[in-house]
Design a protein around this motif. Structure first.
Motif, PDB file in Angstrom:
ATOM      1  N   LEU A  11       0.835  -1.191   0.000  1.00 17.01           N
ATOM      2  CA  LEU A  11       0.000   0.000   0.000  1.00 17.01           C
ATOM      3  C   LEU A  11       0.878   1.253   0.000  1.00 17.01           C
ATOM      4  CD1 LEU A  11      -2.594  -1.041   2.752  1.00 17.01           C
ATOM      5  CD2 LEU A  11      -2.792  -1.363   0.282  1.00 17.01           C
ATOM      6  N   ALA A  12       0.338   2.336  -0.546  1.00 20.53           N
ATOM      7  CA  ALA A  12       1.049   3.606  -0.570  1.00 20.53           C
ATOM      8  C   ALA A  12       0.034   4.734  -0.557  1.00 20.53           C
ATOM      9  CB  ALA A  12       1.947   3.701  -1.804  1.00 20.53           C
ATOM     10  N   SER A  13       0.533   5.959  -0.391  1.00 17.53           N
ATOM     11  CA  SER A  13      -0.320   7.152  -0.393  1.00 17.53           C
ATOM     12  C   SER A  13       0.213   8.137  -1.426  1.00 17.53           C
ATOM     13  CB  SER A  13      -0.341   7.814   0.989  1.00 17.53           C
ATOM     14  OG  SER A  13      -0.935   6.973   1.952  1.00 17.53           O
ATOM     15  N   LEU A  14      -0.572   8.417  -2.437  1.00 18.20           N
ATOM     16  CA  LEU A  14      -0.208   9.462  -3.380  1.00 18.20           C
ATOM     17  C   LEU A  14      -0.322  10.817  -2.698  1.00 18.20           C
ATOM     18  CD1 LEU A  14      -2.005   8.366  -6.673  1.00 18.20           C
ATOM     19  CD2 LEU A  14       0.387   8.003  -6.031  1.00 18.20           C
TER      20      LEU A  14
ATOM     21  N   ARG B 192      -3.768  16.781   2.885  1.00 19.26           N
ATOM     22  CA  ARG B 192      -2.972  16.534   4.087  1.00 19.26           C
ATOM     23  C   ARG B 192      -2.672  15.058   4.322  1.00 19.26           C
ATOM     24  NH1 ARG B 192      -2.521  20.670   7.906  1.00 19.26           N
ATOM     25  NH2 ARG B 192      -3.779  22.532   7.520  1.00 19.26           N
ATOM     26  N   ASP B 193      -3.570  14.173   3.908  1.00 18.78           N
ATOM     27  CA  ASP B 193      -3.457  12.771   4.287  1.00 18.78           C
ATOM     28  C   ASP B 193      -3.250  11.821   3.121  1.00 18.78           C
ATOM     29  OD1 ASP B 193      -3.862  13.040   7.189  1.00 18.78           O
ATOM     30  OD2 ASP B 193      -5.824  13.815   6.599  1.00 18.78           O
ATOM     31  N   GLY B 194      -3.024  12.369   1.913  1.00 17.65           N
ATOM     32  CA  GLY B 194      -2.739  11.511   0.784  1.00 17.65           C
ATOM     33  C   GLY B 194      -3.966  10.783   0.265  1.00 17.65           C
ATOM     34  N   ARG B 195      -3.739   9.997  -0.761  1.00 19.43           N
ATOM     35  CA  ARG B 195      -4.807   9.215  -1.381  1.00 19.43           C
ATOM     36  C   ARG B 195      -4.334   7.769  -1.468  1.00 19.43           C
ATOM     37  NH1 ARG B 195      -5.434  12.201  -5.762  1.00 19.43           N
ATOM     38  NH2 ARG B 195      -4.572  10.824  -7.350  1.00 19.43           N
ATOM     39  N   LEU B 196      -5.028   6.863  -0.814  1.00 19.83           N
ATOM     40  CA  LEU B 196      -4.605   5.466  -0.698  1.00 19.83           C
ATOM     41  C   LEU B 196      -4.607   4.754  -2.050  1.00 19.83           C
ATOM     42  CD1 LEU B 196      -3.824   3.098   1.200  1.00 19.83           C
ATOM     43  CD2 LEU B 196      -6.272   2.571   1.351  1.00 19.83           C
ATOM     44  N   ILE B 197      -3.545   3.982  -2.305  1.00 24.48           N
ATOM     45  CA  ILE B 197      -3.475   3.140  -3.494  1.00 24.48           C
ATOM     46  C   ILE B 197      -2.937   1.765  -3.108  1.00 24.48           C
ATOM     47  CG2 ILE B 197      -3.184   5.065  -5.113  1.00 24.48           C
ATOM     48  CD1 ILE B 197      -0.164   4.420  -5.148  1.00 24.48           C
ATOM     49  N   VAL B 198      -3.266   0.782  -3.928  1.00 25.15           N
ATOM     50  CA  VAL B 198      -2.680  -0.554  -3.823  1.00 25.15           C
ATOM     51  C   VAL B 198      -1.610  -0.663  -4.907  1.00 25.15           C
ATOM     52  CG1 VAL B 198      -3.087  -3.022  -4.065  1.00 25.15           C
ATOM     53  CG2 VAL B 198      -4.767  -1.599  -2.877  1.00 25.15           C
ATOM     54  N   VAL B 199      -0.420  -1.119  -4.536  1.00 26.12           N
ATOM     55  CA  VAL B 199       0.714  -1.186  -5.456  1.00 26.12           C
ATOM     56  C   VAL B 199       1.046  -2.648  -5.755  1.00 26.12           C
ATOM     57  CG1 VAL B 199       3.119  -0.491  -5.807  1.00 26.12           C
ATOM     58  CG2 VAL B 199       1.584   0.958  -4.455  1.00 26.12           C
ATOM     59  N   SER B 200       1.423  -2.922  -6.989  1.00 32.23           N
ATOM     60  CA  SER B 200       1.760  -4.292  -7.379  1.00 32.23           C
ATOM     61  C   SER B 200       3.027  -4.765  -6.677  1.00 32.23           C
ATOM     62  CB  SER B 200       1.948  -4.384  -8.895  1.00 32.23           C
ATOM     63  OG  SER B 200       3.006  -3.549  -9.328  1.00 32.23           O
TER      64      SER B 200
ATOM     65  N   VAL C 113      -3.347   0.817  -8.291  1.00 35.36           N
ATOM     66  CA  VAL C 113      -4.784   1.016  -8.496  1.00 35.36           C
ATOM     67  C   VAL C 113      -5.296   1.898  -7.367  1.00 35.36           C
ATOM     68  CG1 VAL C 113      -7.057  -0.087  -8.496  1.00 35.36           C
ATOM     69  CG2 VAL C 113      -5.150  -1.160  -9.710  1.00 35.36           C
ATOM     70  N   GLU C 114      -6.108   2.874  -7.698  1.00 32.57           N
ATOM     71  CA  GLU C 114      -6.730   3.707  -6.668  1.00 32.57           C
ATOM     72  C   GLU C 114      -7.906   2.961  -6.044  1.00 32.57           C
ATOM     73  OE1 GLU C 114      -7.171   7.836  -7.132  1.00 32.57           O
ATOM     74  OE2 GLU C 114      -5.882   7.947  -8.910  1.00 32.57           O
ATOM     75  N   VAL C 115      -8.116   3.184  -4.747  1.00 32.00           N
ATOM     76  CA  VAL C 115      -9.116   2.393  -4.023  1.00 32.00           C
ATOM     77  C   VAL C 115      -9.991   3.280  -3.142  1.00 32.00           C
ATOM     78  CG1 VAL C 115      -7.895   0.180  -4.040  1.00 32.00           C
ATOM     79  CG2 VAL C 115      -7.323   1.899  -2.297  1.00 32.00           C
ATOM     80  N   ALA C 116     -10.355   4.449  -3.648  1.00 34.49           N
ATOM     81  CA  ALA C 116     -11.159   5.380  -2.848  1.00 34.49           C
ATOM     82  C   ALA C 116     -12.494   4.767  -2.443  1.00 34.49           C
ATOM     83  CB  ALA C 116     -11.389   6.671  -3.633  1.00 34.49           C
ATOM     84  N   GLY C 117     -12.997   3.846  -3.214  1.00 34.95           N
ATOM     85  CA  GLY C 117     -14.264   3.202  -2.876  1.00 34.95           C
ATOM     86  C   GLY C 117     -14.173   2.295  -1.666  1.00 34.95           C
ATOM     87  N   ILE C 118     -12.957   1.892  -1.324  1.00 31.87           N
ATOM     88  CA  ILE C 118     -12.735   1.049  -0.138  1.00 31.87           C
ATOM     89  C   ILE C 118     -12.307   1.908   1.047  1.00 31.87           C
ATOM     90  CG2 ILE C 118     -11.388  -0.850   0.827  1.00 31.87           C
ATOM     91  CD1 ILE C 118     -11.060  -1.909  -2.051  1.00 31.87           C
TER      92      ILE C 118
END
Length: 326
Positions: free
Chosen positions: A3-6, A10-18, A25-30
């Protein structure tokens, strides 16, 4: 999973990284942020893992190219950042350099300090300093992120609260430390913002290298493009990550998103090099009466990375330059 934060707000945007760090992939829906995912880990983790499995299988048409430079720290600001000193070889050298004995309690009671957690640096953000005379140093470490931990949690139970693992450069201003410690109230000015690896991973992603709540792999450090060290993070770690969490939980509960650092990784085998300049300077002092290695200066560069047994980067690398500002 990884996992990472773009960088975003202030708090970034969560993503799942290969797994190979090539796509995300962005996962804002989760969960919109890493903190939101940790706050409800039991519900979000299975959903995030499903996305991870699809991404690694090449089944996500919405996958985008991953760029570590676009990442903030996995937790751009955290409810708690606490750092330990779990490698007693480092502590012994510090005290030997100033002709001080090791108190017996140091072998049974971990050293820890409460760091600033409102400004966490991304892996490509610069180390900004206002005065080179302050003695800027790197400290390459492993850190874990917990979920909620109840007061009184034992080390055996604390292991189950480790949700993510990452790397950290715990920057220290060495020449400010003596006066601060002399006040008897701990670090403040001497501990500026720390930087974290682009990616945080679940312990299962570390396969056989994660044993006894320690990460048994070399942590590689370069200063100005030259190898500085690659001590093993699992060896000679007196207090495990679970031990450090349990120590904190003795008198307090930990909120989800608490970051607990290992302290500077240090091995007795000097051929493996070092994870901080101070340790080399201590050896120089012990052997020659004074240090000869300088602290970091404007324009210097630092790189910190850990590879798996196949030689692939696990967390992505921390790559920072030192910038003198006014």
């Amino acid at each position: 999973m990884k996992l990472a934060s773009l960088k975003h707000g202030r708090d970034g945007r969560l993503i799942v990284v290969s797994r190979d760090l090539s796509h995300y992939v962005e996962v804002a829906g989760i969960a919109a942020t890493m903190q939101a995912a940790l706050d409800d880990w039991q519900a979000t983790a299975p959903q995030l893992r499903a996305v991870s499995d699809e991404l690694n299988a090449g089944q996500r048409s919405d996958a985008q190219a991953f760029d570590p430079a676009a990442c903030a720290a996995p937790l751009p600001r955290a409810y708690q950042w606490v750092d330990g000193s779990a490698y007693l070889n480092h502590v012994e050298l510090v005290r030997k350099a100033r002709n001080a004995e090791m108190p017996p309690s140091f072998y049974t009671d971990p050293l820890m300090y409460q760091g600033g957690s409102d400004d966490m640096l991304g892996a490509r953000d610069p180390i900004t300093i206002r005065d080179e005379a302050w003695g800027t140093d790197l400290e390459a470490e492993v850190a874990v992120i917990t979920d909620d931990v109840a007061i009184g949690t034992s080390a055996a139970d604390a292991a189950g609260h480790i949700r993510l693992v990452m790397l950290v450069n715990d920057v220290s201003l060495r020449n400010l430390i003596p006066n601060e410690l002399g006040k008897g109230f701990g670090f403040v000015l001497s501990k500026p913002a720390s930087a974290f690896s682009p990616v945080a991973v679940t312990p299962d992603e570390l396969e056989g290298a994660w044993r006894d709540n320690r990460l048994h792999l070399p942590l590689r450090v370069w200063v100005n493009g030259e190898r500085f060290g690659e001590p093993n993070a699992g060896e000679e770690m007196t207090f495990s990550h679970a031990d450090l969490i349990a120590h904190l939980a003795r008198t307090r509960k930990l909120g989800a998103g608490s970051i607990v650092g290992s302290g500077t990784i240090s091995n007795k085998d000097r051929s493996r090099g070092f994870c901080c300049l101070a340790e080399l300077r201590m050896i120089e002092t012990i052997e020659h009466g004074q240090p000869s290695t300088p602290f970091l200066r404007h324009g210097d560069t630092v790189k910190i990375e850990m590879l798996d047994i196949a030689g692939k980067s696990i967390f992505g690398s921390i790559q920072q330059s030192v910038q003198l500002i006014k």
